[in-house]
Design a protein around this motif. Structure first.
Motif, short mmCIF file in Angstrom:
data_model
loop_
_atom_site.label_atom_id
_atom_site.label_comp_id
_atom_site.label_asym_id
_atom_site.label_seq_id
_atom_site.Cartn_x
_atom_site.Cartn_y
_atom_site.Cartn_z
N ASN A 148 10.87 -14.29 3.40
CA ASN A 148 11.79 -14.48 2.28
C ASN A 148 11.08 -15.07 1.06
N ARG A 149 10.06 -15.90 1.29
CA ARG A 149 9.36 -16.53 0.16
C ARG A 149 8.49 -15.55 -0.60
N VAL A 150 7.86 -14.61 0.10
CA VAL A 150 6.83 -13.76 -0.49
C VAL A 150 7.25 -13.12 -1.82
N PRO A 151 8.42 -12.47 -1.92
CA PRO A 151 8.76 -11.83 -3.20
C PRO A 151 9.29 -12.78 -4.26
N ASN A 152 9.34 -14.06 -3.95
CA ASN A 152 9.94 -15.03 -4.88
C ASN A 152 8.95 -16.04 -5.43
N VAL A 153 7.64 -15.73 -5.37
CA VAL A 153 6.63 -16.62 -5.92
C VAL A 153 6.53 -16.37 -7.42
N PRO A 154 6.79 -17.37 -8.27
CA PRO A 154 6.81 -17.15 -9.72
C PRO A 154 5.43 -16.80 -10.28
N ASN A 155 5.44 -15.95 -11.29
CA ASN A 155 4.25 -15.64 -12.10
C ASN A 155 3.09 -15.08 -11.29
N SER A 156 3.38 -14.40 -10.20
CA SER A 156 2.30 -13.82 -9.40
C SER A 156 1.65 -12.67 -10.14
N PRO A 157 0.31 -12.71 -10.35
CA PRO A 157 -0.37 -11.60 -11.01
C PRO A 157 -0.63 -10.42 -10.09
N GLY A 158 -0.39 -10.60 -8.79
CA GLY A 158 -0.59 -9.52 -7.82
C GLY A 158 0.19 -9.84 -6.56
N PRO A 159 1.52 -9.59 -6.57
CA PRO A 159 2.36 -10.04 -5.47
C PRO A 159 2.13 -9.29 -4.17
N PHE A 160 2.51 -9.94 -3.07
CA PHE A 160 2.43 -9.37 -1.72
C PHE A 160 3.72 -8.63 -1.35
N THR A 161 4.61 -8.43 -2.31
CA THR A 161 5.94 -7.92 -2.05
C THR A 161 5.99 -6.63 -1.22
N PRO A 162 5.13 -5.62 -1.47
CA PRO A 162 5.26 -4.38 -0.68
C PRO A 162 5.16 -4.58 0.82
N TYR A 163 4.49 -5.64 1.24
CA TYR A 163 4.29 -5.85 2.67
C TYR A 163 5.54 -6.37 3.39
N VAL A 164 6.55 -6.81 2.64
CA VAL A 164 7.75 -7.37 3.29
C VAL A 164 9.03 -6.65 2.90
N ARG A 165 8.99 -5.75 1.92
CA ARG A 165 10.21 -5.14 1.42
C ARG A 165 10.92 -4.28 2.46
N SER A 166 10.20 -3.75 3.43
CA SER A 166 10.85 -2.91 4.44
C SER A 166 11.63 -3.73 5.47
N ILE A 167 11.43 -5.05 5.46
CA ILE A 167 12.05 -5.90 6.48
C ILE A 167 13.51 -6.19 6.11
N LYS A 168 14.40 -5.84 7.02
CA LYS A 168 15.83 -6.07 6.82
C LYS A 168 16.27 -7.41 7.39
N SER A 169 15.82 -7.71 8.60
CA SER A 169 16.24 -8.96 9.23
C SER A 169 15.28 -9.33 10.36
N ILE A 170 15.32 -10.60 10.74
CA ILE A 170 14.54 -11.13 11.86
C ILE A 170 15.50 -11.58 12.94
N GLU A 171 15.36 -11.03 14.13
CA GLU A 171 16.20 -11.40 15.26
C GLU A 171 15.37 -12.26 16.23
N VAL A 172 15.84 -13.46 16.51
CA VAL A 172 15.16 -14.32 17.47
C VAL A 172 15.71 -14.01 18.86
N VAL A 173 14.87 -13.39 19.69
CA VAL A 173 15.26 -13.01 21.05
C VAL A 173 15.16 -14.22 21.98
N ASP A 174 14.06 -14.95 21.89
CA ASP A 174 13.86 -16.20 22.61
C ASP A 174 12.82 -16.98 21.82
N PRO A 175 12.48 -18.20 22.22
CA PRO A 175 11.58 -19.02 21.39
C PRO A 175 10.24 -18.36 21.06
N LEU A 176 9.79 -17.40 21.84
CA LEU A 176 8.49 -16.77 21.58
C LEU A 176 8.60 -15.28 21.27
N THR A 177 9.81 -14.76 21.15
CA THR A 177 9.98 -13.33 20.91
C THR A 177 10.91 -13.09 19.72
#
Length: 530
Positions: A116-145
């Motif tokens: 969630n933080r990656v696309p919201n870093v102010p004034n980024s001259p080269g953002p990492f946004t493309p690497y996270v935009r495809s992610i819709k949600s994170i499901e916690v299956v168990d503490p390690l999954t």
């Protein structure tokens, strides 16, 4: 100022900085790795600027879920394993008992916070946004999954996860880039802990005794940033440092003859390219031969961009300026990249044809232009830019050069201050290179974060967008190749050469695993056993 004018000062700064090592106990000095690197990170925020100099420094402090080995294979980072559940779901199994440097546990909730933080870093001259935009949600299956659900199929999600370094939802809840730069927030799960940073001068790290990957090889890592190539070579020859990067091409053969030195080199994933402004009606730094503004921007015409490409003697640059440490580029992805387009012909050097195209485009007498680039970002960058300018002048485009320190250069390039600039892009996926640099810039999707000149071509976007959501490898390759061919034909960017990268190390101190991503890091330096 001549390029070598700073050599005495640079050498003096390096010697002064290294002098502080003398106060360390002898045992500590023995297990201290000293590096002279060309380019400083611009910030210690791992989500601020996606560029080699930042990423290679920060991967020592922070970890991604998945690491990319130097042979191109993906290997565990904070993730113990990963698998595709279906076209829209990936399952990640986390390593147990991982902690941040301050003892805070790493867990599944930190993934969601980080993405969630990656696309919201102010004034980024080269953002990492493309690497996270495809992610819709994170499901916690168990503490390690965890299961990552995507908006659409993403065949490259495992690759994308190598690019995102994990943060803590508690430590970094309100993190600012400035907070990282002070060291207060430079707290990761990596092999080394922050111990000091001065921009453009030094980065000091200490071993993380609780590192999840085992005891780090070095107790302390001192990286000094020395832009002057002569000073770096002098330092390794004098034994003042253990490792230097960006070995000047003219010194590779010489250092190979030194009994105490080992040179480690590899073909990289990097392409040096020119980026013309083909978007704006009027571009800065472009005039007629008398210095008067032109009625329209000539770089918008494909014939002009093709003429400029024809004016570049790529083989001459590789042979004379790079001493063979590189190869002429024929597309925007080097041979080491697996999904590049097969069978593309070399890019021609043809002054007569270039002049004819300029005349056809309405510029029989050419025009005047200034091209820009960084000085001290990659080997021989300023010299290459001068050679390109001479080639342009031969076809009738009177060209001047202005080089800038990398941090200033990238800020201005992002601000669209230039008509044309020289830089590099490095990725082991051609589809990612195209997505990042020439796909139509779209903050919502995250595409085109490095498309600083706002190039846009629907004919390129269509097959590339399809490739980025196609799980079938053969179909994906065909679509990526189609997009690459369009990029070459339209001269979206003008590829110049593929980089070969070299390091020099003291044989009695370490061996080095050369990185095609041209990373200079303690993680690839193995101490020589005594």
């Amino acid at each position: 100022m001549p390029r070598n004018a700073a050599r005495p000062a640079a050498s003096w700064r390096l010697l002064a900085a290294l002098g502080c090592l003398a106060v360390l106990p002898a045992a500590a000095q023995a297990n201290t790795l000293t590096i002279a690197a060309m380019t400083s990170p611009s910030a210690l925020d791992p989500h601020y600027h996606s560029t080699n100099n930042n990423n290679m420094a920060l991967r020592q402090i922070f970890d991604p879920l998945i690491n990319e080995a130097n042979n191109g294979k993906l290997v565990p980072g904070l993730a113990e394993s990963w698998r595709v559940v279906d076209d829209l779901t990936w399952e990640i199994r986390l390593k147990p008992d991982v902690r941040f440097h301050d003892g805070t546990p790493f867990g599944a909730e930190d993934l969601a916070f980080t993405f969630n933080r990656v696309p919201n870093v102010p004034n980024s001259p080269g953002p990492f946004t493309p690497y996270v935009r495809s992610i819709k949600s994170i499901e916690v299956v168990d503490p390690l999954t965890v299961r990552i659900h995507t908006h659409q199929p993403n065949p490259f999600l495992d690759y994308d996860l190598t690019r995102i370094m994990m943060l803590s939802r508690s430590i970094h809840a309100d993190a600012t880039t400035g907070g990282f730069n002070t060291g207060k927030l430079a707290v990761g799960t990596g092999a080394y802990r922050y111990a000091g940073f001065i921009l453009n001068e030094r980065l000091t790290l200490e071993a993380n005794p609780a590192f999840h990957g085992g005891k780090p090889d070095w107790d302390r890592v001192e990286t000094r940033y020395v832009s002057n190539s002569g000073a770096r070579v002098a330092a390794i020859l004098a034994g003042e440092v253990d490792l230097v990067d960006s070995v000047p091409v003219q010194d590779v053969a010489r250092l190979k003859r030194e009994a105490a030195i080992e040179v480690y080199g590899t073909e990289s994933y990097g392409t040096a390219y020119l980026f013309p402004d083909s978007d704006r009606e009027n571009a800065p730094f472009v005039t007629d031969k008398q210095g008067r503004p032109l009625a329209k921007n000539p770089l918008r015409d494909t014939r002009v961009r093709e003429a400029l490409s024809l004016g570049i003697n790529r083989q001459g640059i590789v042979d004379r300026l790079l001493a063979g440490q590189g190869a002429p580029a024929e597309q925007f992805a080097p041979p080491a990249v697996a999904d590049r387009a097969p069978g593309l012909p070399p890019l021609a050097y043809d002054v007569a044809r270039a002049r004819k195209l300029l005349a056809e485009a309405g510029y029989p007498d050419g025009f005047r232009m200034t091209i820009h680039g960084p000085n001290g970002f990659f080997t021989s960058d300023g010299d290459v830019l001068q050679a390109i300018a001479q080639g342009f002048s031969r076809i009738g485009v009177e060209t001047q050069v202005e080089v800038l320190p990398p941090a200033n250069f990238f800020t201005r390039a992002t601000n669209r201050d230039f008509a044309m600039f020289l830089t590099t892009y490095t990725s082991n996926l051609a589809a990612n290179t195209l997505r990042q640099v020439v796909m139509t810039r779209d903050p919502e999707s995250g595409n085109g974060p490095f498309n600083r000149q706002r190039y846009s071509n629907p004919a390129l976007d269509k097959p590339l967008a399809e490739a980025l959501r196609t799980m079938d490898p053969a179909r994906r390759q065909a679509l990526t190749s189609e997009a690459m061919r369009i990029s070459v034909e339209d001269k979206a960017v003008i590829p110049v050469f593929y980089l070969r990268v070299n390091w020099a190390a003291r044989k009695d101190r370490l061996t080095y695993d050369p990185s095609p991503n041209w990373d200079t890091t303690a993680l690839f330096a193995t101490p020589v056993k005594r």
